[in-house]
Structure formats: structure tokens, C-alpha cells
Scaffold this motif. Structure first.
Motif, short mmCIF file in Angstrom:
data_model
loop_
_atom_site.label_atom_id
_atom_site.label_comp_id
_atom_site.label_asym_id
_atom_site.label_seq_id
_atom_site.Cartn_x
_atom_site.Cartn_y
_atom_site.Cartn_z
N MET A 636 0.83 -1.21 0.00
CA MET A 636 0.00 0.00 0.00
C MET A 636 0.86 1.26 0.00
O MET A 636 0.57 2.23 -0.69
CB MET A 636 -0.93 -0.01 1.22
N MET A 637 1.94 1.24 0.76
CA MET A 637 2.82 2.41 0.83
C MET A 637 3.48 2.71 -0.51
O MET A 637 3.56 3.87 -0.93
CB MET A 637 3.88 2.19 1.91
N SER A 638 3.95 1.66 -1.19
CA SER A 638 4.65 1.89 -2.46
C SER A 638 3.69 2.26 -3.58
O SER A 638 4.08 2.93 -4.54
CB SER A 638 5.44 0.65 -2.84
N GLY A 642 -0.47 9.40 -5.68
CA GLY A 642 0.24 10.64 -5.43
C GLY A 642 1.69 10.44 -5.06
O GLY A 642 2.44 11.41 -4.90
N GLY A 643 2.12 9.19 -4.90
CA GLY A 643 3.53 8.93 -4.58
C GLY A 643 3.69 8.04 -3.36
O GLY A 643 2.80 7.95 -2.50
N ALA A 644 4.84 7.39 -3.28
CA ALA A 644 5.10 6.45 -2.19
C ALA A 644 5.12 7.15 -0.84
O ALA A 644 5.48 8.32 -0.73
CB ALA A 644 6.42 5.73 -2.43
N LEU A 645 4.72 6.41 0.20
CA LEU A 645 4.72 6.94 1.56
C LEU A 645 6.09 6.74 2.20
O LEU A 645 6.95 6.04 1.67
CB LEU A 645 3.62 6.26 2.37
N HIS A 646 6.26 7.34 3.39
CA HIS A 646 7.57 7.47 4.01
C HIS A 646 8.05 6.15 4.59
O HIS A 646 7.69 5.74 5.70
CB HIS A 646 7.48 8.52 5.12
N ARG A 647 8.92 5.48 3.85
CA ARG A 647 9.43 4.17 4.24
C ARG A 647 10.44 4.23 5.39
O ARG A 647 10.36 3.40 6.32
CB ARG A 647 10.06 3.53 3.01
N PRO A 674 -1.95 3.92 16.36
CA PRO A 674 -1.37 3.81 15.03
C PRO A 674 -0.04 4.54 14.89
O PRO A 674 0.26 5.47 15.63
CB PRO A 674 -2.42 4.48 14.15
N LEU A 675 0.72 4.09 13.92
CA LEU A 675 1.82 4.85 13.35
C LEU A 675 1.23 5.49 12.09
O LEU A 675 0.88 4.78 11.14
CB LEU A 675 2.99 3.92 12.98
N ILE A 676 1.06 6.79 12.11
CA ILE A 676 0.44 7.47 10.98
C ILE A 676 1.52 7.80 9.95
O ILE A 676 2.50 8.47 10.26
CB ILE A 676 -0.31 8.74 11.43
N VAL A 677 1.31 7.30 8.73
CA VAL A 677 2.32 7.40 7.69
C VAL A 677 1.84 8.34 6.59
O VAL A 677 0.75 8.17 6.03
CB VAL A 677 2.65 6.02 7.09
N GLY A 678 2.64 9.35 6.31
CA GLY A 678 2.39 10.26 5.20
C GLY A 678 3.52 10.17 4.20
O GLY A 678 4.38 9.28 4.26
N ARG A 679 3.58 11.13 3.30
CA ARG A 679 4.63 11.08 2.27
C ARG A 679 5.99 11.49 2.82
O ARG A 679 7.02 11.08 2.27
CB ARG A 679 4.25 11.99 1.10
#
Length: 692
Positions: A636-638, A642-647, A674-679
Motif C-alpha cells: 500500500m505504501m509503495s 500521489g507517490g510512495a509513503l515514508h518508508r 497507530p503509526l500514521i504514515v504520510g509522504r
């Protein structure tokens, strides 16, 4: 978890257990199936070792002269089959040990292995093992079928079409071994072991034996419980490092199955998700069900090793079946490359209206004797790894359909020569196939698969690059803070600890009354989340202890107090974090496997989705990256719009949780959820640490 322990059993004793040169059968009788079947199996298979019936009331069984007891045998046998009443098992085993016998098969005399009598037998065998070196198949087993020596101390019927090969099978369930023995020789066997309750000799011992065994190239295992997880995983790793393939089917994914495993084995069952993760890390391939495990056996038993990749070209005789195969191939991860322009041109020059695609269906464009050899030849010439011919085949098919199947198999074999692709014949329907076709494919070393989904799934997994089975190690030097001296680690304390280890956390203030909560919200001067916190309360949402950007902070805090009069509430005022995805990062000290790390879909939907990837043991940088890549979250992240999320932030959280838990062995579990993940960030907004 360290998996470097050495083998437990003496290889010589295991050789005598599984490849005996002489067998005594205690409880032999001409009057019953069980009393004579092991002797008859050995005789019918052509076993050339000594066979001794042991029976007080019968001087002859199955045409063999009997003796009254183990101690009356002139030359000590390698193996004794003890098929007597439960109360007689231990005395007979002790008699055999005193006479020098060091291998036993204990079928169980009709009892299950979860009652008091069964546990007493297992405990008694364990006690004897402390006095003597010996090995036991069972109790509660079918025994052993070894096609290397043709020894069959096995209490089920061995059919005439059982076939020798290089695939070993181990299962605690006797019915699973019966399935492989009675399936018409589909899987060519070296040795099949019904291990039962594994009171003395377990899966780890069998894997170590087959690692060194020159007659075995791969192992299939059906796993319900693990008697020693650490030793078993170490043995699986050694098997993989020896270049041999292990495929396992693991049961216990549902609550009902887990209860059944415990009832069946009388042992503690580890969660199937953890067991699956642990075996995958040790290099094993995972079969989703028994049909897929059988397909692994058919593929590995052909003697061609493993496909070099997943690029697959399919030739079929049905557009509908071709579309079905394309759908399933996409699901299981097989790649179906487009046919090259050269192949399209060559085929259309002869057959202008042929649709040239992959899967390729030439049926009806010409007589099959004209078009199929050419179509299969061009598919074989395409860059790729697997050449699969698919057509439905049945034992009951008419003569024309059977002739077609044999012809396509011959074309596949003729084209295979020198092309380097892995050839497969697939019947999309799970049904018995024309035995003449099957025999031709066996001689040509072409695996025959029955059923599209289990066959293609096994093929895809077998074509996957062999995973590096090196253990994860803690390679970095990191300062891990001390935990608070006692009591529960509250959310704000947990976030402080994680922040000190490099995990991004939001700004936050802890206060002890509603008025101070309102003042803290004004200080942060940003949208906030108000949380009521109290000792031992980990799920705040269910008690109404979370308010997102409340209009009146003081009133919201007061309402939390009113709804929870049993709690002495403090309040955490937290900067509201926005992102694209909520993730859970977790740690658990499992009762069977020890330290485990998870990453999955988080937030309030964690339990609903029940979607997490698991790693057994600590995670280093490489293991953390692999865990994320294998997870739904990583996909899902990759693929986020709008672009990959912050790995990097997710990987930092995985490493921090692992390091923290390893430094403090009294930690039972850690949740970042949660760990909230953005770009451009991955921020831990809630965390719980549970200690013993």
C-alpha cells in the motif's frame, strides 16, 4: 531467538530407525489386520532384511517363524514395532532396550494421544530416554514407509503403485501420510514418516536426517504442533543451506483448528501465522492446503530442481481455461509475458486468423497435429522460465481426448530438449488422469499437476528465488533507555522512550484535570487529540477516552470523567497528525517462538482487517526491509496515489521496537498503534508497553 543449536539425535540411530536392516513386530497375530499388516507390507515390497514376529500365542505369522519375546531373539533387531495395549507399551520398550534395541515404532494400539493414558506413555518414554539412547516413531502414528530399503513398519495398506523417488514426507497425522501413500504414486517417495505425537523423536530429528541423506532431495511436512520450535527451525535452516527444498503445510489458522490441534496432539499449539513466518524465514515454502503440498511433491519429484524464474508461457486447448489460468497466474505471482513480434509474425504467416497471445490457444485453427507442435515450439523459444501445456484430462476421457493429451505431452517433451525451460503439464480440473499419459510424463520427467489453483500456486512459489536464511542480528550500536521503575508504562512514557530511539512522535502535554487540558490545547496552538489515560487502560476508544479536535476541550475532558467514574483519569493533549495510512508496529514475546515483530494495517480497524506480516526473532536493517516488503502495508505504501509513503520512518519504528524488547526481556508486548504514515513522515501517535 538463536537457532544455532546442534542436532539432538544420533544419526546412526536415526538410520536404524528409518532404514532398518532387521525388524521385530511385537503383538504380531495372524488373526487381525493390525497384527500382520507391517509384516505383509515388508514382504510385498520385497524387503530383504530380517523379519521377526514376536507373539506369545502364535508360532508363525505371515509365513514367518515367531518368537515369544524381544529378549528371545538371537540377534538384536534394529527396530521393534510395538503394537500392543497401552498398558503393555512401556514394559515392552524397556525389555527391548535391555536387549539392545534402539529404535521403536509405536502405532498406539488404537488410542488417541490426548488422554491420560497416552500422556503417561509419552512421559514414560521421555523418562526412559534419560536412561538410554534410542529413537521412537510415535506414539499414535502409522509408522514408516521407506522405499530405499523397502522396509515398511507401517500399519496401513501400502498400495502396489507406490513409487520410489527422492521426496521425503513427514506428518504428525497418520491420515496425511496415508494420503501420500495411497495417491497412486503421484509423489515419488524416499521415506514417509508418520511421526505421531513425537514423544522422543521429532520433526527436527527427521529434517536433520534428510539433510544428510543422499537418497532425499526435498522434504514435505504437514505441521500441527512443534515439540521444540528452536531446534526444528534450526534443522529447517540446515536443510535449506544444504540446497534441499522444504515445503510445509501448517494448520491452526482458525480458532477451531487451533483447538483441534491441541486436542489431537495434547500439546501447546503456536499460532499458525507465527509458525508460517518462522518456517518461511528458515527457507521453507508454504503450502496453503494439502492439494498444494501434493503439487509441491509432484513438481519436486520430477527431478528437475526448481524453475529459474516466474516467466511462464502457456499453451492450452481452450480459451476459457486459458483465461482462468491467466487470472490465477496473476493472483499467485506467475508472470505471463507478451509473445514477441517475431513469434506473432511466424504463427500468423501460417494461420492468419490465429490470436497469438499468452496463454496461447491454437485449438480449431488447424488439425492439432499440424498446429500444436509449432505453437509449443514458438512458446518454448520465447524468453522465459516455464513452459506450461494446459488441457483438461480425465481417466474417464474418450479415446480421442486421451490421444490428444498424450500428443501434447510428447510435443512438450520434444520441444523441451535443450531449451532450458521448466516443462509442466497441467490439467485445470482436480481429477485422475489417463495412466498412460501419466506414465509417459514420468519417464520424460515432466511434472503433471491436477487443479489450476494449487498447481499454479505451488509452481509460483517454487519459482521464487530462494530466500537468504541467515539469521537476523542486531548490528547497530543504539542507546536503549531504561523503563520506568515499576507499574504500567503509560502512553506518554512509551512515546518518550520511542522518541529517544529515533521514532517520530507528536508534540504532547500531560495534565491532570479538564481545565489544564484546555490550557494545554491553547499552548499547542494546533488541532489536537484529547485522550483520557489511566493505568492498565490500553483500548481507549472503547471507553470513550479519545476526542479528535474537540470544540470545547474542558467539557470533553469532563465528559470522559463522567463516563468512567471507576478510573482516576489524567489527560494527554496531543498534536493532531495527519497522514495517508494508519499502521500497527508490534512486538510479542511468544510462548513458543520467543520474540516476534509484526507490521500491519493499524488504527481502529486492526482487529477487523487482521492483516499483519510477522517476523520471528530480532530484526536488523535487512530483515526489517524484507518484512515491510512482504506486508500488505508495504504494498500500500509503495502504490499510494500521489507517490510512495515514508518508508524510512516505518523501518525506524520496526528497529526501535525490536531493540527495545531485546534490551528489556521482561517486556511481553509493545504496540505502536497507530503509526500514521504520510509522504514525508511516519509518526507514532499511540503506544503501549506491557511488562511481565
Amino acid at each position: 531467538m538463536q537457532l544455532t543449536c546442534q542436532p539432538h539425535s544420533d544419526p546412526m540411530l536415526l538410520d536404524r530407525l528409518l532404514r532398518p536392516q532387521s525388524i521385530a513386530v511385537v503383538g504380531a497375530s495372524p488373526r487381525s489386520f493390525i497384527g500382520s499388516v507391517a509384516l505383509r507390507n515388508c514382504l510385498e515390497l520385497g524387503y530383504t532384511g530380517a523379519l521377526i514376529p514376536v507373539a506369545q500365542n502364535h508360532s508363525e505369522v505371515a509365513g514367518l517363524r515367531g518368537v515369544p519375546s524381544l529378549s528371545a531373539i538371537d540377534k538384536t533387531p534394529d527396530l521393534a514395532v510395538v503394537q500392543v495395549r497401552t498398558d503393555r507399551i512401556l514394559p515392552i520398550v524397556r525389555e527391548g532396550l535391555e536387549a539392545g534395541v534402539r529404535g521403536f515404532v509405536i502405532p498406539g494400539a488404537g488410542y488417541t494421544d490426548s488422554g491420560a493414558d497416552a500422556l503417561a506413555v509419552s512421559d514414560g518414554l521421555a523418562a526412559l530416554r534419560r536412561e538410554y539412547d534410542f529413537e521412537v516413531v510415535g506414539p499414535n502414528c502409522m509408522g514408516v514407509l521407506d522405499l530405499v530399503t523397502r522396509a515398511a513398519p507401517y500399519v496401513g495398506t501400502v498400495t502396489s503403485d507406490v513409487r520410489r523417488g527422492t521426496v521425503a514426507v513427514v506428518a504428525q497425522s497418520g491420515a496425511i501420510i496415508e494420503a501420500f501413500v495411497n495417491v497412486g504414486g503421484r509423489v515419488p517417495l524416499s521415506t514417509a514418516v508418520s511421526s505421531g505425537s513425537e514423544a522422543v523423536t521429532g520433526l527436527a530429528d527427521y529434517l536433520d536426517f534428510f539433510t544428510e541423506d543422499v537418497h532425499t532431495s526435498s522434504v514435505l511436512a504437514f505441521i500441527e504442533t512443534l515439540t521444540d520450535a528452536t531446534r526444528t527451525l534450526a534443522a529447517a535452516r540446515r536443510l535449506s543451506e544444504a540446497g534441499k527444498t522444504l515445503a510445509v503445510c501448517i494448520v491452526g489458522h482458525s480458532d477451531t483448528a487451533t483447538d483441534g490441534v491441541t486436542a489431537h496432539s495434547g500439546k501447546l499449539a503456536a499460532g499458525a501465522r507465527l509458525t508460517t513466518a518462522a518456517f518461511r524465514q528458515a527457507g521453507a515454502l508454504i503450502a496453503d492446503d494439502l492439494d498444494e503440498l501434493m503439487a509441491f511433491g509432484e513438481l519436486l519429484g520430477a527431478g528437475r530442481g526448481r524453475p529459474r524464474g516466474r516467466r511462464t508461457h502457456v499453451v492450452t486447448n481452450s480459451g476459457g481455461e486459458g483465461n482462468l489460468i491467466a487470472d490465477i497466474a496473476d493472483t499467485v505471482g506467475l508472470q505471463l509475458p507478451l509473445m514477441s513480434s517475431a513469434a506473432v509474425k511466424a504463427l500468423r504467416e501460417r494461420w492468419p486468423f490465429l490470436g497469438v497471445r499468452n496463454p496461447l490457444d491454437p485449438w480449431g485453427a488447424d488439425d492439432y497435429t499440424n498446429i500444436y507442435p509449432t505453437a509449443i515450439h514458438h512458446a518454448a523459444q520465447e524468453p522465459g522460465d516455464i513452459l506450461l501445456v494446459a488441457m483438461d484430462q480425465h481417466r474417464a476421457s474418450g479415446p480421442h481426448e486421451r490421444e490428444l493429451g498424450r500428443a501434447l505431452a510428447q510435443y512438450l517433451h520434444d520441444t523441451d530438449s535443450g531449451q532450458g525451460k521448466f516443462p509442466v503439464l497441467l490439467s485445470p480440473v482436480s481429477d485422475e488422469i489417463d495412466p498412460v499419459l501419466v506414465e509417459y510424463c514420468r519417464k520424460a520427467a515432466i511434472p503433471v499437476l491436477r487443479g489450476a489453483r494449487p498447481g499454479l500456486s505451488a509452481l509460483a512459489k517454487l519459482a521464487t528465488e530462494v530466500q537468504d536464511v541467515a539469521e537476523s542480528t542486531r548490528q547497530r550500536s543504539v542507546v536503549v533507555p531504561d523503563l520506568p521503575p515499576c507499574g504500567t508504562v503509560t502512553e506518554d512514557q512509551a512515546l518518550d522512550i520511542l522518541a529517544s530511539m529515533g521514532v517520530t512522535t507528536p508534540r504532547r502535554l500531560r495534565v491532570d484535570n479538564p481545565a489544564e487540558a484546555a490550557a494545554a490545547a491553547r499552548t499547542l496552538s494546533t488541532p489536537i487529540v484529547l485522550k483520557g489515560i489511566a493505568p492498565n487502560i490500553t483500548h481507549k476508544t472503547e471507553r470513550g477516552l479519545v476526542a479528535i479536535n474537540p470544540i470545547d476541550v474542558e467539557q470533553s475532558a469532563a465528559e470522559m470523567i463522567a463516563k468512567n467514574p471507576d478510573l482516576n483519569l489524567d489527560f494527554l493533549v496531543v498534536e493532531q497528525i495527519r497522514g495517508e495510512l494508519e499502521v500497527i508496529i508490534g512486538y510479542k514475546r511468544d510462548r513458543v517462538f520467543g520474540p516476534t515483530i509484526i507490521v500491519g494495517i493499524g488504527g481502529v480497524w486492526t482487529e477487523f482487517h487482521n492483516d499483519a506480516a510477522v517476523h520471528v526473532g530480532p530484526v536488523d536493517e535487512k530483515a526489517a526491509a524484507r518484512l515491510l516488503d512482504e506486508s500488505t502495508v508495504g504494498t500500500m505504501m509503495s502504490a499510494a496515489r500521489g507517490g510512495a509513503l515514508h518508508r524510512p520512518g516505518v523501518l525506524a519504528a520496526l528497529r526501535a521496537v525490536s531493540d527495545l524488547a531485546l534490551t528489556h526481556p521482561n517486556i511481553l508486548s509493545i504496540d505502536i498503534n497507530p503509526l500514521i504514515v504520510g509522504r514525508d513522515h511516519a509518526t507514532a501517535v499511540d503506544a503501549v508497553i506491557e511488562r511481565a
